[in-house]
Motif scaffolding. Sequence first.
Motif, PDB file in Angstrom:
ATOM      1  N   SER A   1       0.851  -1.190   0.000  1.00  0.00           N
ATOM      2  CA  SER A   1       0.000   0.000   0.000  1.00  0.00           C
ATOM      3  C   SER A   1       0.889   1.243   0.000  1.00  0.00           C
ATOM      4  N   PRO A   2       0.416   2.361  -0.528  1.00  0.00           N
ATOM      5  CA  PRO A   2       1.225   3.586  -0.528  1.00  0.00           C
ATOM      6  C   PRO A   2       1.692   3.989   0.865  1.00  0.00           C
ATOM      7  N   GLU A   3       0.833   3.777   1.885  1.00  0.00           N
ATOM      8  CA  GLU A   3       1.216   4.149   3.248  1.00  0.00           C
ATOM      9  C   GLU A   3       2.352   3.260   3.762  1.00  0.00           C
ATOM     10  N   ALA A   4       2.289   1.969   3.448  1.00  0.00           N
ATOM     11  CA  ALA A   4       3.374   1.061   3.851  1.00  0.00           C
ATOM     12  C   ALA A   4       4.667   1.428   3.131  1.00  0.00           C
ATOM     13  N   LEU A   5       4.549   1.796   1.869  1.00  0.00           N
ATOM     14  CA  LEU A   5       5.730   2.176   1.099  1.00  0.00           C
ATOM     15  C   LEU A   5       6.399   3.410   1.697  1.00  0.00           C
ATOM     16  N   GLU A   6       5.598   4.371   2.169  1.00  0.00           N
ATOM     17  CA  GLU A   6       6.158   5.563   2.800  1.00  0.00           C
ATOM     18  C   GLU A   6       6.959   5.205   4.048  1.00  0.00           C
ATOM     19  N   LEU A   7       6.438   4.277   4.847  1.00  0.00           N
ATOM     20  CA  LEU A   7       7.149   3.873   6.062  1.00  0.00           C
ATOM     21  C   LEU A   7       8.450   3.147   5.725  1.00  0.00           C
ATOM     22  N   LEU A   8       8.436   2.317   4.693  1.00  0.00           N
ATOM     23  CA  LEU A   8       9.669   1.639   4.280  1.00  0.00           C
ATOM     24  C   LEU A   8      10.714   2.654   3.839  1.00  0.00           C
ATOM     25  N   GLU A   9      10.290   3.719   3.175  1.00  0.00           N
ATOM     26  CA  GLU A   9      11.237   4.741   2.708  1.00  0.00           C
ATOM     27  C   GLU A   9      11.832   5.529   3.878  1.00  0.00           C
ATOM     28  N   ARG A  10      11.073   5.684   4.958  1.00  0.00           N
ATOM     29  CA  ARG A  10      11.565   6.465   6.102  1.00  0.00           C
ATOM     30  C   ARG A  10      12.530   5.678   6.985  1.00  0.00           C
ATOM     31  N   TYR A  11      12.400   4.368   7.000  1.00  0.00           N
ATOM     32  CA  TYR A  11      13.203   3.534   7.903  1.00  0.00           C
ATOM     33  C   TYR A  11      14.678   3.576   7.474  1.00  0.00           C
ATOM     34  N   PRO A  12      15.634   3.655   8.420  1.00  0.00           N
ATOM     35  CA  PRO A  12      17.048   3.824   8.062  1.00  0.00           C
ATOM     36  C   PRO A  12      17.758   2.549   7.604  1.00  0.00           C
ATOM     37  N   TRP A  13      17.169   1.370   7.775  1.00  0.00           N
ATOM     38  CA  TRP A  13      17.724   0.098   7.297  1.00  0.00           C
ATOM     39  C   TRP A  13      19.173  -0.125   7.741  1.00  0.00           C
ATOM     40  N   PRO A  14      19.394  -0.328   9.042  1.00  0.00           N
ATOM     41  CA  PRO A  14      20.763  -0.590   9.511  1.00  0.00           C
ATOM     42  C   PRO A  14      21.352  -1.869   8.925  1.00  0.00           C
ATOM     43  N   GLY A  15      20.490  -2.837   8.574  1.00  0.00           N
ATOM     44  CA  GLY A  15      20.971  -4.075   7.952  1.00  0.00           C
ATOM     45  C   GLY A  15      21.040  -4.001   6.443  1.00  0.00           C
ATOM     46  N   ASN A  16      20.755  -2.815   5.899  1.00  0.00           N
ATOM     47  CA  ASN A  16      20.871  -2.549   4.468  1.00  0.00           C
ATOM     48  C   ASN A  16      19.944  -3.422   3.629  1.00  0.00           C
ATOM     49  N   VAL A  17      20.361  -3.746   2.411  1.00  0.00           N
ATOM     50  CA  VAL A  17      19.483  -4.435   1.460  1.00  0.00           C
ATOM     51  C   VAL A  17      19.104  -5.821   1.970  1.00  0.00           C
ATOM     52  N   ARG A  18      20.023  -6.477   2.655  1.00  0.00           N
ATOM     53  CA  ARG A  18      19.716  -7.811   3.181  1.00  0.00           C
ATOM     54  C   ARG A  18      18.559  -7.749   4.168  1.00  0.00           C
ATOM     55  N   GLU A  19      18.520  -6.719   5.007  1.00  0.00           N
ATOM     56  CA  GLU A  19      17.415  -6.562   5.959  1.00  0.00           C
ATOM     57  C   GLU A  19      16.110  -6.314   5.234  1.00  0.00           C
ATOM     58  N   LEU A  20      16.145  -5.472   4.204  1.00  0.00           N
ATOM     59  CA  LEU A  20      14.933  -5.190   3.433  1.00  0.00           C
ATOM     60  C   LEU A  20      14.414  -6.467   2.768  1.00  0.00           C
ATOM     61  N   GLU A  21      15.299  -7.257   2.188  1.00  0.00           N
ATOM     62  CA  GLU A  21      14.879  -8.509   1.548  1.00  0.00           C
ATOM     63  C   GLU A  21      14.242  -9.440   2.572  1.00  0.00           C
ATOM     64  N   ASN A  22      14.843  -9.519   3.768  1.00  0.00           N
ATOM     65  CA  ASN A  22      14.307 -10.377   4.818  1.00  0.00           C
ATOM     66  C   ASN A  22      12.906  -9.931   5.215  1.00  0.00           C
ATOM     67  N   VAL A  23      12.701  -8.617   5.360  1.00  0.00           N
ATOM     68  CA  VAL A  23      11.388  -8.089   5.743  1.00  0.00           C
ATOM     69  C   VAL A  23      10.354  -8.388   4.664  1.00  0.00           C
ATOM     70  N   ILE A  24      10.723  -8.177   3.404  1.00  0.00           N
ATOM     71  CA  ILE A  24       9.782  -8.418   2.309  1.00  0.00           C
ATOM     72  C   ILE A  24       9.407  -9.896   2.228  1.00  0.00           C
ATOM     73  N   GLU A  25      10.390 -10.787   2.413  1.00  0.00           N
ATOM     74  CA  GLU A  25      10.082 -12.224   2.366  1.00  0.00           C
ATOM     75  C   GLU A  25       9.132 -12.600   3.499  1.00  0.00           C
ATOM     76  N   ARG A  26       9.369 -12.061   4.694  1.00  0.00           N
ATOM     77  CA  ARG A  26       8.483 -12.341   5.823  1.00  0.00           C
ATOM     78  C   ARG A  26       7.060 -11.853   5.522  1.00  0.00           C
ATOM     79  N   LEU A  27       6.955 -10.657   4.966  1.00  0.00           N
ATOM     80  CA  LEU A  27       5.645 -10.096   4.644  1.00  0.00           C
ATOM     81  C   LEU A  27       4.956 -10.905   3.550  1.00  0.00           C
ATOM     82  N   GLN A  28       5.730 -11.353   2.562  1.00  0.00           N
ATOM     83  CA  GLN A  28       5.168 -12.149   1.469  1.00  0.00           C
ATOM     84  C   GLN A  28       4.532 -13.426   2.010  1.00  0.00           C
TER      85      GLN A  28
END
Length: 452
Positions: free
Chosen positions: A340-367
């Motif tokens: 959703s656009p609102e979820a996308l906004e929150l993902l853009e604001r988060y600083p991602w200390p684990g970088n791309v690997r953390e983002l991939e992990n979050v997306i897989e969990r959500l999927q």
Amino acid sequence: MRSRILLVEDDPLYAGMLFEALERAGHPVAHAGTVAEAVELLEREAFGVALLDVRLPDGDGLALLRTLLELQPGCSALVMTGHASVESAVEAMKIGAQDYLPKPFPTEVILLKLERLLRTREVEEELRELRARAPDTEFVGQSPKVRRLLATVRTVAPKDANVLIQGESGTGKELVAEMLHRLSPRAGGPLVRVNCGAIPASLLEAELFGHERGAFTGADRRRKGMLEQAHGGTLFLDEVGEIPPAMQVKLLRALQERRIRRVGGEAEIEVDFRLVTATNRDVADLVRQGEMREDFFFRIAVIPLEVPPLRDRPGDVPLLAQHFIERLSRAHGTEPVRLSPEALELLERYPWPGNVRELENVIERLQVLTPGDTITPRHLPPEIRRTRPAEGMVYEVVSTRLTLREAVQRFERRFIGQVLAEEGGNRTAAAARLGISRKNLWEKLSAAVTER
């Protein structure tokens, strides 16, 4: 170029108000008051977004939604409904509508939803364009630092010089190594990966150089080492900063002479490979502290590359999130979920200390865990849901496909919204901070001057 909007509303007063607000915000709009008029427009013109009333005088708005998605499957739909027909709106969401708005609603609400929806469409389009421009890499991104990195990789790849890739954990250093190999004259040879940090120091020499039968207890047969296996291709040493200085001396000799000797062996064996190394540690510190020999550093870092952390890649989080959603859905054999656009906004604001690997992990969990087909803020991990812009700071990622006027309008809207939020919705206090009158602020909000 702005997406053309189809407005389907039979109430002349409501239609006129929405038509004027949309046009003032810079959106090209076509209006239909009936199902028949809407179908005629859909057969004649292409639309990016449709705003549909559920109840129309000559037919069912849900049937029109089905027709819309059949005629123009790439068009996004927002459904407008009276309070008494919320059930119909829910049914519309099941059919394929992106969102619904219960009437009556202020024009700024629909313009905000439209802004978010168009941002999501921009992300999908940018990802398609990125893949068309750069089919040779899985390294997704188009932020300035990523563009410079990929341009350098394409320049360096055909050469045979040794490359040192530096960057934080999870930034994609191995993807860069793979790209260097794939675009090199050695692409037909092997790409041999070695995680130096995962191999005990006592075994590292045998892993890299190989061993003869009987060289040590348990060596019951001859074994080629990684350097030998990489002959004709590329050797990728990850976590190169973990190699002990004594082993660096042996590697340095192999790089200089292009010859190795297996553990327990006497014969010298010729090797021919391109060396690519990577580390998440500060190499200058390693040299100063004596953990890395200076001559070894100069040998491996003929071409140094820096992979930026995700927090320094504005605009890349939506592209990466969409990329992972599509890739994971193919791997799992499932339909891709939608952010959703609102979820996308929150993902853009988060600083991602684990970088791309953390983002991939979050997306897989959500999927896997998200019920239904849409990820909303409530599905996100708590640390991401809690993310908010720092007080006094406003961040805005703006597509360069916008005109200057559109970009300024988008930022102004976000800026005013942030000040209002910080003042708890108090328009008098917000207007004072903005340096405008309360009447002027009200006009901006109600007349939609600050929209995208």
